[in-house]
Design a protein around this motif. Sequence first.
Motif, PDB file in Angstrom:
ATOM      1  N   ARG A 459      16.497  35.562  20.068  1.00  0.00           N
ATOM      2  CA  ARG A 459      16.738  35.918  21.467  1.00  0.00           C
ATOM      3  C   ARG A 459      15.437  35.870  22.242  1.00  0.00           C
ATOM      4  O   ARG A 459      14.401  36.281  21.723  1.00  0.00           O
ATOM      5  CB  ARG A 459      17.266  37.347  21.581  1.00  0.00           C
ATOM      6  CG  ARG A 459      18.725  37.463  21.284  1.00  0.00           C
ATOM      7  CD  ARG A 459      19.202  38.861  21.676  1.00  0.00           C
ATOM      8  NE  ARG A 459      20.541  39.050  21.174  1.00  0.00           N
ATOM      9  CZ  ARG A 459      21.174  40.223  21.181  1.00  0.00           C
ATOM     10  NH1 ARG A 459      20.559  41.300  21.624  1.00  0.00           N
ATOM     11  NH2 ARG A 459      22.397  40.313  20.728  1.00  0.00           N
ATOM     12  N   PRO A 460      15.463  35.377  23.501  1.00  0.00           N
ATOM     13  CA  PRO A 460      14.231  35.426  24.304  1.00  0.00           C
ATOM     14  C   PRO A 460      13.813  36.874  24.548  1.00  0.00           C
ATOM     15  O   PRO A 460      14.670  37.756  24.580  1.00  0.00           O
ATOM     16  CB  PRO A 460      14.647  34.775  25.627  1.00  0.00           C
ATOM     17  CG  PRO A 460      16.026  34.216  25.412  1.00  0.00           C
ATOM     18  CD  PRO A 460      16.607  34.857  24.209  1.00  0.00           C
ATOM     19  N   VAL A 461      12.509  37.100  24.667  1.00  0.00           N
ATOM     20  CA  VAL A 461      12.022  38.460  24.977  1.00  0.00           C
ATOM     21  C   VAL A 461      11.123  38.390  26.196  1.00  0.00           C
ATOM     22  O   VAL A 461      10.558  37.340  26.500  1.00  0.00           O
ATOM     23  CB  VAL A 461      11.239  39.075  23.781  1.00  0.00           C
ATOM     24  CG1 VAL A 461      12.192  39.451  22.659  1.00  0.00           C
ATOM     25  CG2 VAL A 461      10.160  38.123  23.307  1.00  0.00           C
TER      26      VAL A 461
END
Length: 464
Positions: A459-461
């Motif tokens: 997941r992008p952070v």
Amino acid sequence: MALDIVIMAAGKGTRMKSDRPKVLHPLAGVSLLQHVLNSVSAVHAERIIVVTGHGADQVEASLPAPKPHFVRQLPQLGTGHAVQQAAPLLHDDGITLILNGDTPLIEAATLRSLVEACGGTKLALLTVILDDASGYGRIVRAAPTPCDPEPGITAIVEHKDATPEQRAIHEVYTGAMAAPTAQLKQWLARLDNRNAQGEYYLTDVVAYAVAEGVPVVAAQPRRVTEVLGVNSPQQLATLERLLQRDRADALMDAGVRLADPARLDVRGELQCGTDVAIDVNCVFEGTVRLGDRVQIGANCVIRNAVIAHDAVIHPFTHIDGDALGVSVGPGSLIGPFARLRPGAVLGAEVHIGNFVEVKNSTLADGAKANHLAYLGDATVGQRVNFGAGSITANYDGANKHRTEIGDDVHVGSNCVLVAPITLGAGATIGGGSTVTRDAPAGQLTVTRARQLSLATWKRPVKPG
Ligand code: UD1
Ligand code: CA
């Protein structure tokens, strides 16, 4: 003896406070004037003449063929002036029956008895006794004597012209009369407008008849409600409920079970088989036929449809056959919240569930579309199951195309069938497919991308 009928429909109907001519307001889905003409059509007349004036073009255009004769009254100078316009069209050797165009519940039997009372030699008036006679023309009779306890009529006096003694009279003129035509024409020619309203009153002919020794007689309708006129939205609503109650009573007399006769509206013809049950707030329009044991749930609107025996229409269903009609097969279950549009033809035991729309489509026996679907321009075979959220894409922006679905086809959920297209018998369409080419019989056709899972995906952070 020739009978001519004059219907006065030129008045404005000021108290309706409407741009629509008064006689065109609908009662049970049919204009007031058409109601009068329907009753008149059951009486054998040589000539039917409608006097138009206010909104004449609209009024004349509203009536279907064969059209009556129209004469125009411009401006409208009173009921006597209205009949004067029709006089040249009346046959001298006959009887003229004069009616108001805004008295829609008048019955043919009453019209016949009025004509009979005239008999070509007398002036016959349709009268009723009202508790509150205000506004009406009063029937004035000579004082009773021991040898004549029921003295003859001497005049009609309009409310606005009446003395206090005359206003106390409860017998009123309903607006319908039958007169020998030759004499009527002479009386009409003599009318003047020296009265409280400055109008040419048709009712003044009564005094002329009396002066000439022509007997003036009264006839009564079977029910007072027949002669109620429409002058205001309140009166229109009152008549609507009276008429609907009569229709509800007739249905119950025939064995139909109505949950509440006060909450039914039949704006056309409703034919029912035995053991039909109709819940509250249903509206039937056009021609509707319900077979034996049909059940109609609450709040359904059904127009131009044939519903076969043992079908159940669940609440809040809208069926509109319009010109093509809708037919529902025996034992079918429709709704709640279903919509059947023109040309929907359903076989036996078809199930159409909530938020399903069917238009110009044939569904064979046992076909089901239970949730959230659209079937348009489709031919659907027996036992087909049409999944939730699936649709026939029948319109390419310019033309409509057909979808053919063979027997025993199973269409999964959320499918788009782009017409023209054929799904062979026994085909299965995987959920979520957009199908643009024919699907072979007996096979699974899936058009969506294969499912894949990415083990290394992260997941992008947020940076920082
Ligand atoms: C009329 C009668 C009154 C009777 C009442 C019953 C007269 C003078 N009076 O009164 O005795 O108790 O009906 O409802 O006749 N119309 C025309 N052209 C006109 C005037 C009227 O076509 O110039 C038509 C109206 O559209 C309506 C009918 O005649 O359909 C009756 O007219 P309306 O004004 O309602 O008559 P009332 O004053 O109520
Ligand atoms: Ca009136």
